[in-house]
Scaffold this active site. Structure first.
Site, PDB file in Angstrom:
ATOM      1  CG  ASP A   2      39.769  32.844  34.510  1.00 42.66           C
ATOM      2  OD1 ASP A   2      38.841  33.291  35.207  1.00 42.66           O
ATOM      3  OD2 ASP A   2      40.057  31.632  34.446  1.00 42.66           O
TER       4      ASP A   2
ATOM      5  CE  LYS B 188      44.802  32.694  41.267  1.00 44.13           C
ATOM      6  NZ  LYS B 188      45.085  31.734  42.346  1.00 44.13           N
TER       7      LYS B 188
ATOM      8  CG  MET C 199      50.105  28.238  38.531  1.00 46.94           C
ATOM      9  SD  MET C 199      48.465  27.581  38.957  1.00 46.94           S
ATOM     10  CE  MET C 199      48.649  25.844  38.484  1.00 46.94           C
TER      11      MET C 199
END
Length: 254
Positions: A37, A58, A171
């Site tokens: 990742d 991402k 997040m």
């Protein structure tokens, strides 16, 4: 003899390359394929020099692979090449979708294994001298995702704001204004807040303030994701330690 298809999900830790576990390193050394990742230090790939390395993370909302494609890639590579390692930041079972990938792999005939990682929700504050619990300050802590799969702020933040617990939000940077508003609504405008960007990495940055002031502090330092938000009296531990250190330095000078 062809190798049996296997998936090992590994937690790489919060960022710094030396915070992966020994068990994680050993599993990497046995990998035939590593799917890693964006929040993984690529130096860790040196532990699997003969393996195929595939970036599946991402960055800034741009996906190299969607989750369904990652699931299919795990299964196809395992059947073709053997041992697939899924290398994920932090701990894969803390908002990491590691459980989903293991379930999919098991349903498609793969042997599955999990190597826990040091979670950023505890390690990143700790690296900045902020405990998530402290006697007399916090008896418990919440770990909450700032953004649900519907791209909304979790309802749990409002519940956590009513408690005396430490609140750690992952997040949640895009919703920091909503988060602080919930704490101010509960009469906690002066509750200490820390925002830590790139925790444990060389480019780590931190902003300290309160529910009233942290937005301005974050803006002045241009902090953004990846970052962790810590709300609670435990944040004062960092400033108290810094005051003690300054006093010791002044005593030495005098």
């Amino acid at each position: 003899m062809p190798k049996s298809p296997k998936l090992t999900v590994i937690g790489a830790g919060p960022g710094a390359v030396d915070l992966i576990t020994i068990r994680g390193v050993k599993a990497l050394q046995q990998a035939d394929v590593v799917l890693y990742d964006a929040l993984v230090d690529t130096q860790l790939l040196d532990y699997a020099p003969e393996a195929e390395h595939i970036f599946v993370g991402k960055r800034k909302g741009c996906y190299s692979y969607h989750q369904e494609q990652i699931n299919e890639l795990i299964v196809s590579r395992a059947h073709d090449q053997g041992h697939v390692v899924r290398l994920k930041g932090g701990d894969p079972f803390v908002f990491g979708r590691g459980a989903e990938e293991m379930t999919y792999a098991a349903e498609h005939g793969l042997e599955v294994a999990m190597v826990p990682g040091i979670s950023s929700c505890i390690a990143v504050p700790a690296a900045q001298d902020i405990p998530v619990t402290k006697r007399g300050a916090a008896e418990s802590f919440w770990v909450i995702t700032g953004t649900t799969k519907e791209h909304k702020l979790s309802d749990d933040v409002a519940l956590a704001a009513k408690s005396n617990a430490t609140v750690v939000i992952l997040m949640g940077m895009s919703k920091l204004d909503q988060i602080t508003a919930l704490f101010k609504k509960e009469g906690k405008a002066d509750i200490p807040v820390a925002v830590i960007q790139n925790g444990t990495w060389d480019n780590e940055q931190i902003a300290l303030g309160t529910a009233n002031t942290i937005l301005a502090e974050v803006e002045s330092k241009a902090l953004k994701n990846p970052a962790i938000i810590i709300i609670g009296e435990v944040v004062r531990h960092k400033t108290a330690l810094e005051a003690i250190r300054r006093e010791l330095i002044l005593e030495e000078i005098s």
